[in-house]
Design a protein around this motif. Sequence first.
Motif, PDB file in Angstrom:
ATOM      1  N   ALA A   1     -14.390  -0.141  -3.224  1.00  0.00           N
ATOM      2  CA  ALA A   1     -13.119  -0.070  -2.479  1.00  0.00           C
ATOM      3  C   ALA A   1     -13.333  -1.343  -1.400  1.00  0.00           C
ATOM      4  O   ALA A   1     -14.235  -1.682  -0.953  1.00  0.00           O
TER       5      ALA A   1
ATOM      6  N   TYR B   1       0.688  -1.098  -0.030  1.00  0.00           N
ATOM      7  CA  TYR B   1       0.036   0.034  -0.063  1.00  0.00           C
ATOM      8  C   TYR B   1       0.852   1.246   0.083  1.00  0.00           C
ATOM      9  O   TYR B   1       0.475   2.201   0.722  1.00  0.00           O
TER      10      TYR B   1
ATOM     11  N   TYR C   1      -6.424  -3.109  -7.623  1.00  0.00           N
ATOM     12  CA  TYR C   1      -5.119  -2.569  -6.984  1.00  0.00           C
ATOM     13  C   TYR C   1      -4.264  -3.834  -6.842  1.00  0.00           C
ATOM     14  O   TYR C   1      -3.169  -3.577  -6.981  1.00  0.00           O
TER      15      TYR C   1
ATOM     16  N   SER D   1      -9.432  -3.969  -4.315  1.00  0.00           N
ATOM     17  CA  SER D   1     -10.132  -2.948  -5.385  1.00  0.00           C
ATOM     18  C   SER D   1      -9.877  -1.591  -4.707  1.00  0.00           C
ATOM     19  O   SER D   1     -10.380  -1.438  -3.465  1.00  0.00           O
ATOM     20  N   ASP D   2      -9.656  -0.700  -5.247  1.00  0.00           N
ATOM     21  CA  ASP D   2      -9.787   0.549  -5.034  1.00  0.00           C
ATOM     22  C   ASP D   2     -10.563   1.736  -5.519  1.00  0.00           C
ATOM     23  O   ASP D   2     -10.394   2.898  -5.741  1.00  0.00           O
TER      24      ASP D   2
END
Lengths: 155, 118, 164, 365
Positions: D295, A66, D322, D315-316
């Motif tokens: 998301a 991230y 993602y 998922s974003d």
Amino acid sequence: MNDQWLDGERLQPLQLKFPEQLEIAADGAQAAVVIAPPALPALMEELRYGADWQFSMLSNLTAVDYKTYFMVVYHLYSPALRQGIVVKCRCEGENPIVPSVTHWWPAEFQEREVYDLLGVFFTGHGDLRRILMPDDYSGHPLRKDFQAPARAEKR
Amino acid sequence: MLHEFANVGLLLFCALLFPLLALGTAFFIRPKKPSAEKAIPYECGVDTVGETWVQFRISYFLYALVFILFDIETVFLYLWAIEYQQLGLFALIEMFVFLFILLLGYVYAWKKGALEWK
Amino acid sequence: MEVNNQELEKNFITTTVDKFLNIARSNSIWPLSCGLACCSMEMMAAAAARFDLSRFGYEVFRASPRQSDLLIVAGTLTWKMAGPLKRLYDQMPEPKYVIAMGSCANSGGPFADSYSVVPGVSEILPVDVYIPGCPPRPESLIQGMLELKKKIQNPELGRKTSDE
Amino acid sequence: MPKAQTYILNMGPQHPSTHGVLQVVLELDGEKIIKAVPQMGYLHRGIEKLAESRTYPQFIPYTDRLDYVSAMGNNLGYCQTVEKLMQIEVPERAQYLRVIMAELNRIASHLLFMSSLAIDLGATTAMIYGFRDREDILDLFDMVSGARLTYNYIRIGGVMADVPADFVPALQKFIDKFPAMMAEYENILMGNEILQARLKNIAVLSGEQALALGLTGPLLRASGVDYDIRKIEPYGIYDRFDFSVPLGKTGDNFDRYAVRMQEMTESVRIIQQAMEQLPAGEVMAKVPRMIKPPAGDVYHRIENSRGELGYYIVSDGTPKPYRVHVRRPSFINLQMLDKVCRGLMIADAVAVLAVLDPLMGEVDC
């Protein structure tokens, strides 16, 4: 279809058992238990041998970059009680270090793959080396900031 | 009597002629392009690891020995089979005695465990 | 006695040794069994009962490069496998040919922009025949082999792959 | 007498019996194997990295190329994960078509398993038989999706298109022919003493050992562990069909082979029931033109022909995932190779590899 993956309120007992290190993220499609690396072995011990957990199978182990932190994700399943749990281990910084779970489940290859493609170091793994990329390869391809080396260098 | 052996000589000549002819023409016809990579030993596309001249186990050698033993036995059977019609009963018994002796050898090898792979 | 050329012409074929050899080579190509990915499944299907490569004499898949004269690159070639594949090609005796089977071997195919895929086998090997498809059906593999057969029989057709 | 030295042999990337580009580094003492270390990555195409620059529907063809012998199963797993993320309700007819296609693909995959096992052990005739019958299934897939191997048939929200009119009769013809086919295999392979001698009591794994190695799928069920995701965590409409899960008794190589053969008969039972209950109706749910899941992340798994196939999608909210991680059964089942091959002979290692049936597209991802 009853969803066997534990949701927010069924994870409450874990919250009581590990009050400050563990927090429950129940917002997305699947609830998850987020924990920091130091407290991971204790939680895994509880989930593996705890009477009302009995997660005897590690279904999936992966990691997600991230950008500011890494999340190592474990999907455990208990055929005896027919329930599954998502455990996330959040580690900050550039090269995260996470205790290995090979002590409880057969995760050698999956941890080697996460180390190879994402650069997450698993302490206590025993044979942590690259599994998919060539041994002399530099860089971890699945990181968001990974630049594929120029073609000449790849030859 | 001498010309009897002429036939054997002719057979030997032809037996030699065929392989030499086949390999010989191939030797002249095929393109010759030796190169360093071509000379490297082939091991599924990767380098050999460690040295390849090692002392390997004795059981390979024993297996080959037992095989050769019974291979030669068959060679003798061929000769006997060719002249089978002309030879009398005596040769028949003679050959079965020969086979029986080798059968004893076979049972001995079997009991000694030469056939199991250690 | 006067010789009638027409009659002779009909009964004799005059050819050079090379042409005769090329005919022999092109009708008995021994491919190297080196399947990389999905295309190897179609290669095996081509060698099996229904599409039967042995109708053309190409069904003898050899395991070692020493005994084969055709390298079918069937599948995605990654940089890690590029070295071994180049060595396999070098270890094949002359005359040797290369078929790039499938779009991964032709140009990297759906994985062309991947960090670990060679965008086309022609980067490291001289390729004789390219077979499009992902994976190409067994019929198109057989057509590719027949193209190679034509190329072997009259070498002036294709560019010189190696300085023979 | 100098002690015999061990030497290291590469059952390398290009080898007839490694089912693709797997390299097994064998440390040998004569014929006996001391260590069998698998080396992978020769077919690593970086599909998970490519997923990050593809939209959700664009990634479906890549799932075909993971386990390229049971591509329908891969499509199914991926599409169900995205549907779980977006809470899409798939119409009934599409559900039934998906089950039929997935089970047909399981049979085709097991037929290829049997063929490669047969040719690895020298029974070339059985390989030709296996491929011949697999071609009938590929004809069905060709009729439905236009492709033989990489179908891209199952889409997010349903299936690509309805089956043509003559699909069901052709499928019925295949099912009627199936028992005779199995009897033929029984005669050629199952009853063949040489095959039994090569596979029986070799590489025996008890249930606990199999679980301790992380095995799933037919390899786990061959050791007697009753773990089939179609039964334990039914996905789609698998809970409407009644079929049994074949289990092995001794957990040796022969059971791993026999379990797969019985699984084919079970798959035919499922297809039979699915064909009878096949409802009319449309085959694609109302799916927005641009698929943008909310998301979040979700993990979903199915029982593919080689084991538990799972997709973890993060998922974003954008049309591109993602992160996509594929839990590939062959990759994890390979953990068994080293432990099981110790002490066996090289020929047995070939049999273990044939029965383990790793598929390199799925191992290297």
